[in-house]
Write a protein that holds these residues in place. Structure first.
Motif, PDB file in Angstrom:
ATOM      1  N   MET A   1      39.809  27.552  37.127  1.00  0.00           N
ATOM      2  CA  MET A   1      39.320  26.603  36.129  1.00  0.00           C
ATOM      3  C   MET A   1      37.804  26.695  35.944  1.00  0.00           C
ATOM      4  O   MET A   1      37.283  26.562  34.841  1.00  0.00           O
ATOM      5  N   ARG A   2      37.097  26.935  37.050  1.00  0.00           N
ATOM      6  CA  ARG A   2      35.651  27.049  36.934  1.00  0.00           C
ATOM      7  C   ARG A   2      35.249  28.282  36.135  1.00  0.00           C
ATOM      8  O   ARG A   2      34.237  28.272  35.428  1.00  0.00           O
ATOM      9  N   TRP A   3      36.024  29.371  36.267  1.00  0.00           N
ATOM     10  CA  TRP A   3      35.752  30.548  35.446  1.00  0.00           C
ATOM     11  C   TRP A   3      35.950  30.232  33.965  1.00  0.00           C
ATOM     12  O   TRP A   3      35.201  30.710  33.106  1.00  0.00           O
ATOM     13  N   PHE A   4      36.958  29.417  33.673  1.00  0.00           N
ATOM     14  CA  PHE A   4      37.204  29.009  32.284  1.00  0.00           C
ATOM     15  C   PHE A   4      36.022  28.207  31.745  1.00  0.00           C
ATOM     16  O   PHE A   4      35.572  28.438  30.615  1.00  0.00           O
ATOM     17  N   LEU A   5      35.521  27.287  32.544  1.00  0.00           N
ATOM     18  CA  LEU A   5      34.371  26.486  32.112  1.00  0.00           C
ATOM     19  C   LEU A   5      33.134  27.367  31.920  1.00  0.00           C
ATOM     20  O   LEU A   5      32.338  27.140  31.001  1.00  0.00           O
ATOM     21  N   THR A   6      32.980  28.372  32.774  1.00  0.00           N
ATOM     22  CA  THR A   6      31.845  29.299  32.614  1.00  0.00           C
ATOM     23  C   THR A   6      31.952  30.067  31.303  1.00  0.00           C
ATOM     24  O   THR A   6      30.965  30.236  30.577  1.00  0.00           O
ATOM     25  N   ALA A   7      33.164  30.542  30.995  1.00  0.00           N
ATOM     26  CA  ALA A   7      33.364  31.267  29.737  1.00  0.00           C
ATOM     27  C   ALA A   7      33.096  30.375  28.535  1.00  0.00           C
ATOM     28  O   ALA A   7      32.464  30.800  27.557  1.00  0.00           O
ATOM     29  N   VAL A   8      33.554  29.128  28.608  1.00  0.00           N
ATOM     30  CA  VAL A   8      33.292  28.179  27.520  1.00  0.00           C
ATOM     31  C   VAL A   8      31.794  27.945  27.364  1.00  0.00           C
ATOM     32  O   VAL A   8      31.268  27.887  26.245  1.00  0.00           O
ATOM     33  N   GLY A   9      31.083  27.845  28.492  1.00  0.00           N
ATOM     34  CA  GLY A   9      29.638  27.651  28.438  1.00  0.00           C
ATOM     35  C   GLY A   9      28.918  28.827  27.804  1.00  0.00           C
ATOM     36  O   GLY A   9      27.986  28.647  27.014  1.00  0.00           O
ATOM     37  N   VAL A  10      29.362  30.050  28.141  1.00  0.00           N
ATOM     38  CA  VAL A  10      28.743  31.246  27.552  1.00  0.00           C
ATOM     39  C   VAL A  10      28.981  31.285  26.044  1.00  0.00           C
ATOM     40  O   VAL A  10      28.067  31.563  25.255  1.00  0.00           O
ATOM     41  N   LEU A  11      30.217  31.024  25.616  1.00  0.00           N
ATOM     42  CA  LEU A  11      30.525  31.012  24.188  1.00  0.00           C
ATOM     43  C   LEU A  11      29.731  29.934  23.456  1.00  0.00           C
ATOM     44  O   LEU A  11      29.242  30.156  22.342  1.00  0.00           O
ATOM     45  N   PHE A  12      29.585  28.788  24.095  1.00  0.00           N
ATOM     46  CA  PHE A  12      28.799  27.709  23.494  1.00  0.00           C
ATOM     47  C   PHE A  12      27.337  28.124  23.347  1.00  0.00           C
ATOM     48  O   PHE A  12      26.702  27.872  22.324  1.00  0.00           O
ATOM     49  N   GLY A  13      26.798  28.799  24.371  1.00  0.00           N
ATOM     50  CA  GLY A  13      25.415  29.260  24.307  1.00  0.00           C
ATOM     51  C   GLY A  13      25.203  30.274  23.189  1.00  0.00           C
ATOM     52  O   GLY A  13      24.201  30.220  22.471  1.00  0.00           O
ATOM     53  N   ILE A  14      26.165  31.204  23.026  1.00  0.00           N
ATOM     54  CA  ILE A  14      26.059  32.189  21.947  1.00  0.00           C
ATOM     55  C   ILE A  14      26.113  31.509  20.592  1.00  0.00           C
ATOM     56  O   ILE A  14      25.358  31.846  19.672  1.00  0.00           O
ATOM     57  N   THR A  15      26.984  30.517  20.456  1.00  0.00           N
ATOM     58  CA  THR A  15      27.101  29.787  19.193  1.00  0.00           C
ATOM     59  C   THR A  15      25.812  29.059  18.868  1.00  0.00           C
ATOM     60  O   THR A  15      25.337  29.086  17.717  1.00  0.00           O
TER      61      THR A  15
END
Length: 208
Positions: free
Chosen positions: A1-15
């Protein structure tokens, strides 16, 4: 789950980065070669053009009369701006003087033999295959091609956004330490306990 949150954070940062890159003002030193109007078809790229409530009118075939400013950059490469009002909604440049800006651009036209250099403040991207153009906000004459006016507007906005981001980050850390971390630790402990029971059961079955 923490990896999922990290991926969401990266995508949010790119956006967020792409959003700021599009919306923040930028300055370019160029030479204006032409200022003109042209009818273009607004279709899948409509999000990159002015909204209807700014006074922009499209005909029944979806074509719109748009003002353009042709320019040449200091490296000799062409660059094209559109010149549309932004209105009061988005982006918040509150631009209603596109006609005056077009007249100023026409007055500042020059040739390569007798160049007149200007600094054009704009926002947006130039995407050739989508027929997307940055929207010119203001034009200021400069003394030469080496002049690069400091982009105060973008710096101030970034400082304000940075301060807000730090505030939100501190609030998030406090929320995570008080609520999320204990919950994750409890889930991890329950998972370890379940794996331990399953391992003991499996060893018991093998022993039999």
């Amino acid at each position: 789950m923490r990896w999922f949150l990290t991926a969401v954070g990266v995508l949010f940062g790119i956006t967020v980065f792409m959003f700021l890159d599009y919306a923040l003002p930028s300055k370019q030193t160029v030479r204006i070669t032409e200022a003109f109007n042209r009818q273009i078809e607004i279709g899948r790229n409509a999000i990159f053009y002015a909204a209807d409530d700014t006074g922009t009118v499209q005909n029944s075939t979806g074509r719109r009369d748009v003002q353009f400013i042709n320019a040449v950059r200091t490296n000799g490469k062409p660059y094209v701006y559109r010149n549309e009002d932004t209105g009061w909604i988005w982006p918040p440049y509150f631009k209603y003087d596109s006609a005056d800006l077009q007249a100023q651009a026409a007055d500042l036209r020059s040739t390569s033999a007798t160049p007149e250099w200007v600094s054009i403040t704009s926002y947006g991207w130039r995407v050739n295959w989508l027929s997307v153009y940055p929207n010119a906000i203001s034009i200021k004459p400069v003394s030469g091609p080496d002049v690069r006016p400091f982009n105060w507007g973008a710096i101030v906005i970034l400082l304000i956004l940075g301060a807000l981001l730090m505030l939100i980050w501190r609030m998030w850390n406090q929320f995570r330490e008080r609520s999320l971390d204990p919950a994750w630790d409890r889930i991890d402990a329950e998972g370890d306990a379940a794996r331990g029971r399953l391992s003991r059961w499996w060893r018991g079955m093998r022993g039999r």
